[in-house]
Every structure is written in structure tokens, then in C-alpha cells.
Design a protein around this motif. Structure first.
Motif, PDB file in Angstrom:
ATOM      1  N   ASN A 107       0.831  -1.214   0.000  1.00 23.34           N
ATOM      2  CA  ASN A 107       0.000   0.000   0.000  1.00 23.34           C
ATOM      3  C   ASN A 107       0.860   1.257   0.000  1.00 23.34           C
ATOM      4  O   ASN A 107       0.594   2.202  -0.748  1.00 23.34           O
ATOM      5  CB  ASN A 107      -0.901   0.017   1.247  1.00 23.34           C
ATOM      6  CG  ASN A 107      -2.185  -0.758   1.008  1.00 23.34           C
ATOM      7  OD1 ASN A 107      -2.801  -0.647  -0.048  1.00 23.34           O
ATOM      8  ND2 ASN A 107      -2.579  -1.561   1.984  1.00 23.34           N
ATOM      9  N   ASN A 108       1.900   1.258   0.845  1.00 22.50           N
ATOM     10  CA  ASN A 108       2.747   2.456   0.938  1.00 22.50           C
ATOM     11  C   ASN A 108       3.497   2.719  -0.354  1.00 22.50           C
ATOM     12  O   ASN A 108       3.612   3.860  -0.791  1.00 22.50           O
ATOM     13  CB  ASN A 108       3.739   2.342   2.107  1.00 22.50           C
ATOM     14  CG  ASN A 108       3.000   2.478   3.426  1.00 22.50           C
ATOM     15  OD1 ASN A 108       1.928   3.080   3.474  1.00 22.50           O
ATOM     16  ND2 ASN A 108       3.540   1.903   4.498  1.00 22.50           N
ATOM     17  N   ASN A 109       3.997   1.644  -0.961  1.00 23.84           N
ATOM     18  CA  ASN A 109       4.697   1.815  -2.247  1.00 23.84           C
ATOM     19  C   ASN A 109       3.766   2.420  -3.282  1.00 23.84           C
ATOM     20  O   ASN A 109       4.159   3.308  -4.047  1.00 23.84           O
ATOM     21  CB  ASN A 109       5.213   0.465  -2.767  1.00 23.84           C
ATOM     22  CG  ASN A 109       6.447   0.012  -2.016  1.00 23.84           C
ATOM     23  OD1 ASN A 109       7.122   0.824  -1.383  1.00 23.84           O
ATOM     24  ND2 ASN A 109       6.740  -1.272  -2.062  1.00 23.84           N
ATOM     25  N   ILE A 110       2.536   1.938  -3.309  1.00 24.10           N
ATOM     26  CA  ILE A 110       1.572   2.452  -4.296  1.00 24.10           C
ATOM     27  C   ILE A 110       1.283   3.932  -4.015  1.00 24.10           C
ATOM     28  O   ILE A 110       1.204   4.754  -4.934  1.00 24.10           O
ATOM     29  CB  ILE A 110       0.299   1.569  -4.288  1.00 24.10           C
ATOM     30  CG1 ILE A 110       0.642   0.222  -4.933  1.00 24.10           C
ATOM     31  CG2 ILE A 110      -0.869   2.239  -5.010  1.00 24.10           C
ATOM     32  CD1 ILE A 110      -0.425  -0.834  -4.845  1.00 24.10           C
ATOM     33  N   LYS A 111       1.170   4.269  -2.736  1.00 26.08           N
ATOM     34  CA  LYS A 111       0.869   5.673  -2.390  1.00 26.08           C
ATOM     35  C   LYS A 111       1.959   6.655  -2.835  1.00 26.08           C
ATOM     36  O   LYS A 111       1.701   7.843  -2.950  1.00 26.08           O
ATOM     37  CB  LYS A 111       0.619   5.794  -0.882  1.00 26.08           C
ATOM     38  CG  LYS A 111      -0.750   5.245  -0.488  1.00 26.08           C
ATOM     39  CD  LYS A 111      -1.048   5.395   0.970  1.00 26.08           C
ATOM     40  CE  LYS A 111      -2.430   4.803   1.258  1.00 26.08           C
ATOM     41  NZ  LYS A 111      -2.827   4.953   2.646  1.00 26.08           N
ATOM     42  N   GLN A 112       3.158   6.143  -3.077  1.00 27.05           N
ATOM     43  CA  GLN A 112       4.249   7.031  -3.544  1.00 27.05           C
ATOM     44  C   GLN A 112       3.997   7.530  -4.965  1.00 27.05           C
ATOM     45  O   GLN A 112       4.651   8.438  -5.431  1.00 27.05           O
ATOM     46  CB  GLN A 112       5.604   6.297  -3.589  1.00 27.05           C
ATOM     47  CG  GLN A 112       6.045   5.625  -2.314  1.00 27.05           C
ATOM     48  CD  GLN A 112       6.205   6.620  -1.190  1.00 27.05           C
ATOM     49  OE1 GLN A 112       6.829   7.653  -1.371  1.00 27.05           O
ATOM     50  NE2 GLN A 112       5.596   6.315  -0.050  1.00 27.05           N
ATOM     51  N   ASN A 165      -3.333  10.801  -0.139  1.00 22.74           N
ATOM     52  CA  ASN A 165      -2.708   9.540   0.275  1.00 22.74           C
ATOM     53  C   ASN A 165      -3.006   9.161   1.715  1.00 22.74           C
ATOM     54  O   ASN A 165      -2.546   8.120   2.193  1.00 22.74           O
ATOM     55  CB  ASN A 165      -1.195   9.602   0.030  1.00 22.74           C
ATOM     56  CG  ASN A 165      -0.897   9.623  -1.459  1.00 22.74           C
ATOM     57  OD1 ASN A 165      -1.695   9.114  -2.248  1.00 22.74           O
ATOM     58  ND2 ASN A 165       0.211  10.217  -1.845  1.00 22.74           N
ATOM     59  N   GLU A 166      -3.788  10.006   2.396  1.00 22.69           N
ATOM     60  CA  GLU A 166      -4.203   9.575   3.737  1.00 22.69           C
ATOM     61  C   GLU A 166      -5.372   8.608   3.645  1.00 22.69           C
ATOM     62  O   GLU A 166      -5.707   7.917   4.615  1.00 22.69           O
ATOM     63  CB  GLU A 166      -4.601  10.799   4.575  1.00 22.69           C
ATOM     64  CG  GLU A 166      -3.350  11.493   5.065  1.00 22.69           C
ATOM     65  CD  GLU A 166      -3.623  12.803   5.725  1.00 22.69           C
ATOM     66  OE1 GLU A 166      -4.779  13.080   6.067  1.00 22.69           O
ATOM     67  OE2 GLU A 166      -2.650  13.561   5.875  1.00 22.69           O
TER      68      GLU A 166
END
Ligand code: ACO
Length: 428
Positions: A104-109, A190-191
Motif C-alpha cells: 500500500n505504501n509503495n503504491i501511495k508514492q 494519500n491519507e
């Protein structure tokens, strides 16, 4: 003992190996048929032709079974989330919490799209169909990330492209909708989680916050899970065949979006609502439309009915019908189209024409009604399907590359004119 089938032709017989899948599916491997006998096989529409061995999705059309990586669709739809299913399809296993957070975090970048690309939206006509916009913008991503065009890809480079695609597809899709509406585009937040961020980009306005409703988020998440993969259908086979030429992943996915667009495939969800609205405007009676669908001189088909593979029921349709009832109840929406849909279904399921041909409601028969209740406009239905199917397409592309599959290139039987002499234009 080796399992084989035998083909006899011109007094000679040829042995062909029979291979068996893990769910006991059997196939005749015809790879050597042409070199040994000179014969090719002919199967228009690939109705009985396997194009690959795959370990992603299993479906049994007779028994109405659908599994992703061995997990039943019913269980995934009930217990999982779209991001978990995306990870499962792409990486082959259910993620741990840590793996899912990282995914998820990688995608949010990568949720933003390049500002130069934003200008593309201004060049499209305001009434451009969002599928046309999405397909071209997904392909355009390859021009912004030219390194993705290198066929000698490292797994890190592939992962980066996957993250970009997963991240930018909701942004591109929501902005295609804003373009259609003539509304200002909303930047990713992205939150929010994947589905929440998409809904926010669709429905928020600079002057108006979008009130997130958990029933809406949950229903949309479920729909995306149900659409996430479906083995070798028209769009997925397109992704694999385009990718087999070593075209980059963005272009391969873009080709899949285009293949999905047609009303006989993903475009059926839009066609279903248009059909139900037509029936409603015509007074709401279903018999006339059933008769039209059965009439061979009439091109009308009951949209959302029938499936190339499911010949008993579509397990996704069962889940969706229930989800549809739940979401309408939860949101307090009364949609007369649902009564027409249920009426059509009942009459068709009891009609010999549909029974004899094993025609049942497919995944798209009720999905449009849910999308409508969630406030998603008809032109966006097929885009929603594409958003859900993205991880499946990616997984299938990845599998095709890692299997080192040869370029897709079917044969044909030529039935045109043989030798003709050229006639100059004055003498024709
Ligand atoms: N309404 C009326 N008759 C139908 C329908 C329908 N929806 N679907 C099939 N038939 C009839 C055909 O006329 C044919 O009759 P015949 O044997 O007398 O000639 C018979 O049923 C078999 O149909 P085919 O078109 O040969 O079946 P095929 O497997 O090639 O097509 C398809 C499957 C394309 C899904 C077809 O059923 C259809 O057009 N359905 C409507 C569109 C639709 O809902 N598409 C979404 C599919 S699901 C998805 O892609 C997500």
C-alpha cells in the motif's frame, strides 16, 4: 502410464500427449500436430483452445466455481479486501500485514500523474468516453517512464511499473470522469485508502468535501474483488498476446482496457443499464424484450445474460445480486430498475430458449445497479471494471513473462481467391 490422444488422418495415426491440470482439467497438446501431420487446428473465438498453462485463476463453468490462487471467490469477497486480493494475484500468496502495508505504501508514492499529462485531459472533447481516455493515458505512461520499455526487465523495475500502474489508474480514471463532467480535477489524497482515495477524486469538489460512506466503500471494494481476474478472457488474452511481443506493461494493459470496452465483454455493464432504462421508458413490461432477444431476425440480446464459460451460473452474479440488495437497503435507495432486472431474470430463467442455451445472468447483470446506487455514472461502469481487473491483467502479464512464453501468433485457414492476374485501373 503416459496419457495420449490419437488423431487419424490419411491412413496414418498421430499420438498427442494429454496434459492434466491440478484441478484435473485435461487438454490435448497439439504442438507437434503440424510438424507430424501437416494439420493445424481451427477454433474460431478460441472456444475450446487453451492458450497457456496458468496458476492464477481456476474456473469451472459447469459447476460455477471461481478461485484466485486456490481461494474461493465467495470467501475472498466476504473476508478480504481489494488490495489484499491484488497482492494475492500479482505475487501469488496472501500478504502478511507487513507485506500489505509495504504494498500500500509503495503504491501511495505514485498516485500523482505528471503535470504534463494533466494537460492531455484538456485536449479531449468534453463528451469523450472515459474508456478511450483511460486507454490512451495508460499507454501514454510508457512515454513518461521510457525505462519501462526495456524488455530486459529486472524484478525491481517490473515492481516499480506495477506500483505506478496500480497507483495512477484510479487517478486517471477519476480524472476521465471529471473531464466528462467539466469539473475541476481533485488531486490524490494519500491519507485515504485505495478505494476511498478513488471515490474522493471522483466526487469531491474544491468547494465541497466528499463525505465518505463506509457502505459505499465496502460495496465498491467487493465489486473490485469480483472483477479482479477471470483467466483467459478477451481482454486478458489481449494483454498476454500484446505483452508476448515484449511490448511494455503500460501498452499491454492499455490494449486490455480497449478489449474490455466492447459491449460483449466489460462494456456489458453499461449496456445492461441502458437496456433496463429503455425497458422502463417503454412501460416496464419484460415479455416484449424477452421475445426480441429470442428473435433471430432481431439483433437485440439480453445484455448481462450468457457467458462463454459459465453454463450453470456465474458465482460472481450470485454474490453481486445479494450485495446489490444489501447496498440499496443500506443507502435507502429505491431503484425501479432493480424490479425490472429481477423480472427479466425470472422470466428468462423459466424460458426454454434461455434454459436450452444455458443462459444465466452474468457478473454485469446487477453490477450496474450497484454502481448507479453508489453515484457512479453509466459511462464510468466499464472503467470501474478496468480498475478491478488491473491486478489480474498485471498478474497474467507477469506470469506470461516469467514462463518465457513465445510470441502469440495463431494460424488460419485461408479461404480467399487463389492466383489472380493484376488488371490495370483503366481496364477494371
Ligand atoms: N441474449 C439472447 N440470446 C443469447 C444471448 C443473450 N444475451 N447470449 C447468447 N445467446 C444465444 C445466441 O444467439 C446463440 O443462440 P443460437 O445457438 O441459437 O445461435 C447461443 O445463445 C450461444 O451464444 P453465443 O453468442 O454463441 O455464445 P458465446 O459464448 O459466443 O457468447 C456472450 C457469450 C458474448 C457473453 C453472449 O452470451 C452475449 O453476447 N451476452 C450478452 C453480452 C454480455 O452480457 N456480455 C458480458 C459477458 S461477461 C463479461 O465479459 C464480464
Amino acid at each position: 502410464m503416459e496419457d495420449f490422444a490419437e488423431v487419424s488422418y490419411n491412413g496414418k495415426s498421430f499420438k498427442l500427449p494429454v496434459i492434466t491440470g491440478t484441478e484435473n482439467e485435461k487438454a490435448i497438446d497439439i504442438a507437434t500436430l503440424r510438424s507430424s501431420s501437416g494439420l493445424v487446428t481451427l477454433d474460431s473465438g478460441f472456444k475450446n483452445t487453451g492458450s497457456t498453462k496458468s496458476s492464477i485463476t481456476f474456473l469451472d463453468g459447469e459447476q460455477g466455481i471461481l478461485k484466485y490462487r486456490g481461494y474461493a471467490i465467495e470467501e475472498l469477497a466476504e473476508k478480504s479486501t481489494f488490495m489484499e486480493v491484488a497482492y494475492l494475484l500479482i505475487y501469488g500468496k496472501l500478504p502478511s500485514q507487513q507485506e500489505l502495508d509495504k504494498f500500500n505504501n509503495n503504491i501511495k508514492q505514485h498516485t500523482l500523474i505528471h503535470e504534463d499529462m494533466r494537460k492531455f485531459f484538456e485536449a479531449y472533447p468534453s463528451k469523450a468516453h472515459p474508456m478511450g481516455v483511460v486507454a490512451s493515458l495508460v499507454c501514454s505512461l510508457s512515454t513518461f517512464y521510457p525505462e519501462s520499455q526495456n524488455p530486459n526487465r529486472s524484478s525491481d523495475a517490473v515492481d516499480l511499473t506495477i506500483q505506478r500502474l496500480m497507483a495512477k489508474m484510479p487517478t486517471i480514471s477519476a480524472w476521465a470522469y471529471k473531464n466528462l463532467m467539466g469539473h475541476p480535477r481533485i488531486y490524490p489524497n494519500n491519507e485515504l485508502d485505495y478505494v476511498g482515495n478513488f471515490l474522493n477524486m471522483m466526487f469531491a469538489l474544491p468547494s465541497q468535501k466528499y463525505e465518505m460512506n463506509s457502505a459505499v466503500v465496502k460495496a465498491l471494494d467487493k465489486l473490485l474483488i469480483l472483477h479482479a481476474d477471470h483467466e483467459q478472457n478477451c481482454s486478458t488474452s489481449t494483454v498476454r498476446i500484446v505483452g508476448s511481443s515484449q511490448a511494455n506493461l503500460y501498452s499491454s494493459i492499455s490494449a486490455g482496457v480497449v478489449a474490455l470496452w466492447g459491449p460483449l465483454h466489460g462494456g456489458a455493464n453499461q449496456a445492461v443499464i441502458e437496456m433496463l432504462e429503455k425497458i422502463q421508458a417503454d412501460g416496464g413490461g419484460v415479455e416484449k424484450w424477452i421475445a426480441k432477444a429470442k428473435d433471430k431476425n432481431d439483433t437485440f440480446r439480453l445484455m448481462g445474460f450468457g457467458h462463454r464459460v459459465y453454463k450453470n451460473f456465474d458465482p460472481r452474479a450470485k454474490i453481486i445480486k445479494k450485495a446489490c440488495d444489501d447496498v440499496l437497503k443500506e443507502l435507502g435507495v429505491h431503484d425501479p430498475l432493480i424490479e425490472i432486472a429481477k423480472g427479466l431474470e425470472e422470466v428468462a430463467l423459466n424460458d426454454p430458449y434461455f434454459k436450452e442455451r444455458n443462459l444465466y445472468p452474468n457478473v454485469d447483470f446487477y453490477s450496474g445497479i450497484i454502481y448507479k446506487a453508489l453515484g457512479i455514472p453509466t459511462e464510468m461502469f466499464t472503467v470501474m471494471f478496468a480498475l478491478g481487473r488491473l491486478p489480474g491483467w498485471i498478474a497474467q502479464w507477469k506470469e506470461m513473462i516469467s514462463n518465457n512464453e513465445p510470441i502469440g501468433r495463431p494460424r488460419q485457414i485461408y479461404i480467399g481467391d487463389t492466383e489472380k492476374k493484376y488488371v490495370s485501373i483503366e481496364k477494371r
